[in-house]
Design a protein around this motif. Structure first.
Motif, short mmCIF file in Angstrom:
data_model
loop_
_atom_site.label_atom_id
_atom_site.label_comp_id
_atom_site.label_asym_id
_atom_site.label_seq_id
_atom_site.Cartn_x
_atom_site.Cartn_y
_atom_site.Cartn_z
N VAL A 266 40.09 39.07 45.28
CA VAL A 266 40.76 40.35 45.55
C VAL A 266 39.71 41.45 45.48
O VAL A 266 38.72 41.35 44.74
CB VAL A 266 41.91 40.62 44.56
N VAL B 116 48.16 41.10 49.45
CA VAL B 116 48.08 42.35 48.69
C VAL B 116 49.03 43.35 49.33
O VAL B 116 48.95 43.61 50.53
CB VAL B 116 46.64 42.90 48.67
N SER C 91 35.15 39.33 37.32
CA SER C 91 35.42 40.61 37.96
C SER C 91 34.14 41.43 37.88
O SER C 91 33.62 41.67 36.78
CB SER C 91 36.57 41.33 37.25
N LEU D 108 44.64 47.34 44.30
CA LEU D 108 44.01 46.30 45.10
C LEU D 108 44.16 46.62 46.59
O LEU D 108 45.23 47.06 47.04
CB LEU D 108 44.62 44.93 44.79
N SER E 206 44.61 49.64 53.02
CA SER E 206 44.07 48.30 52.84
C SER E 206 43.80 47.60 54.15
O SER E 206 42.98 46.68 54.22
CB SER E 206 45.04 47.46 51.99
N TRP F 4 38.79 45.87 45.65
CA TRP F 4 39.25 47.25 45.49
C TRP F 4 38.04 48.18 45.35
O TRP F 4 36.90 47.72 45.25
CB TRP F 4 40.19 47.38 44.30
#
Length: 375
Positions: free
Chosen positions: A304, A259, A340, A290, A355, A306
């Motif tokens: 992933v 990412v 998701s 992300l 991140s 977020w």
């Protein structure tokens, strides 16, 4: 008016033969034992009984679970550990709090049913010799004997017999010596140095080489693949874990998913013709920035992560499972969002796009037979 004799009352699940009830409940993931216990006193009694575990052993009920360590916000210095439950709906289940000051820049590795946390530092950036283990059956932390050498940002891998090899992360005075690495023996709970003559050395390019780096694969310009994780092996002080990069195995070939700037990218690790590109086909989550990527140890897949923020000053942690398409013409550019979900919500809305300080660690654990305990 009396009911007709032909009418029958609804059949209760617990009215089935006890052996049938046990067989059905033994197939429910252990992560839902706590929920089952809330159904009724009878369910609580069954979940707590040794009969249910005996049935799970009989049918060899093993489960693969993704454990993650997240830094939820900057106001709480200690990160939080969770297990990602994927049935019937994806949710993060909190684990008991780490009972000691949580070290920064520590090394996390798993062996058997335990997750090990090694070295790092707690205050003033001083390297630590401390080691801890999380029993993933009881979800209890315990202290281990201290390492021989203080380390932070070390690398680690596990041998087939359960021995844990730790590399680097120590002072430069230990470079090119057997103390650059050490081995933990779980059966005796002792630390030993590398055998004489097996110490590592830095080559003329400054990249560390060591015969005792088990199953390590060096990719040109991509770092060292070790235990499914990627380490930067160009620093003489450490084998620093590369944040937000994980290995993806596709058709017997290694790729790196990463990412960067809020987007998911994929890199081919072939030294002869390396390439990389942003992953397309993620329109369903493309509007989100992300933060992190982690491997769920499933072929062609990554997770992933977020954050989103609500008007009620709450933070939502989201996770999505991405399935990469079969490579086409030697390149892989598209992914499919399998699911998701908002997996966890907490009070506070501290905006943070760093991140590197969100998903700190993750381990994939295969747990068998024994009940998993939660708070």
């Amino acid at each position: 008016m009396r009911k007709s004799s032909s009418e029958s009352s609804p059949i209760s699940f617990l009215s089935l033969p006890y052996e049938v009830v046990l067989n059905c409940l033994s197939r429910v993931p252990r992560t839902h034992d706590q929920i089952l216990s809330l159904v009724s006193k009878s369910f609580r009694s069954i979940v707590a009984s040794p009969d249910l575990e005996a049935e799970r052993i009989r049918i060899l009920k093993n489960e693969t679970c993704l454990y993650v360590c997240l830094k939820l916000n900057n106001t709480n210095p200690n990160p939080s550990w969770f297990i990602l439950s994927q049935t019937p709906k994806q949710k993060l289940i909190p684990l008991p709090s780490f009972p000691y000051p949580h070290p920064n820049c520590c090394t996390v590795v798993s062996s058997g049913s335990e997750i090990y946390m090694l070295g790092g530092f707690v205050t003033k950036g001083k390297r630590s010799r401390r080691a801890y283990a999380l029993d993933c059956k009881s979800h209890q932390w315990r202290r281990l004997p201290k390492m021989r050498i203080a380390r932070k940002d070390a690398a680690a891998n596990v041998a087939s017999d359960g021995r844990i090899y730790v590399y680097g992360g120590c002072s430069r005075v230990y470079n090119n010596s057997v103390n650059w690495g050490e081995i933990y023996y779980p059966t005796t709970q002792t630390w030993e140095p590398f055998p004489e003559g097996e110490e590592g050395t830095f080559n003329k390019e400054g990249v560390f080489e060591c015969d005792l780096i088990l199953d390590g694969i060096v990719f040109h310009d991509f770092g060292l693949l070790l235990g499914g994780k990627i380490y930067d092996n160009r620093n003489e002080d450490s084998l620093r874990l590369c944040p937000n990069i994980c290995r993806v195995r596709i058709d017997c070939q290694d790729f790196q998913a990463t990412v960067s700037n809020g987007e998911l990218h994929l890199f081919c690790c072939d030294d002869s013709s390396p390439w990389g590109a942003e992953v397309g086909g993620l329109e369903g989550i493309s509007s989100n920035y992300l933060l992190s990527v982690a491997s769920p140890a499933k072929e062609r897949r990554v997770t992933v992560w977020w954050k989103t923020y609500t008007k009620e000053c709450k933070t939502e942690i989201w996770c999505a499972m991405i399935l990469f398409e079969i490579p086409l013409m030697g390149k892989l550019l598209r992914g499919v969002v399998e699911w998701s979900e908002n997996v966890f919500t907490f009070h506070g809305s501290e905006s943070d796009s760093d991140s590197n300080s969100f998903l700190l660690h993750y381990e994939v654990m295969t747990l068998s037979h024994r009940r998993i305990h939660f708070i």
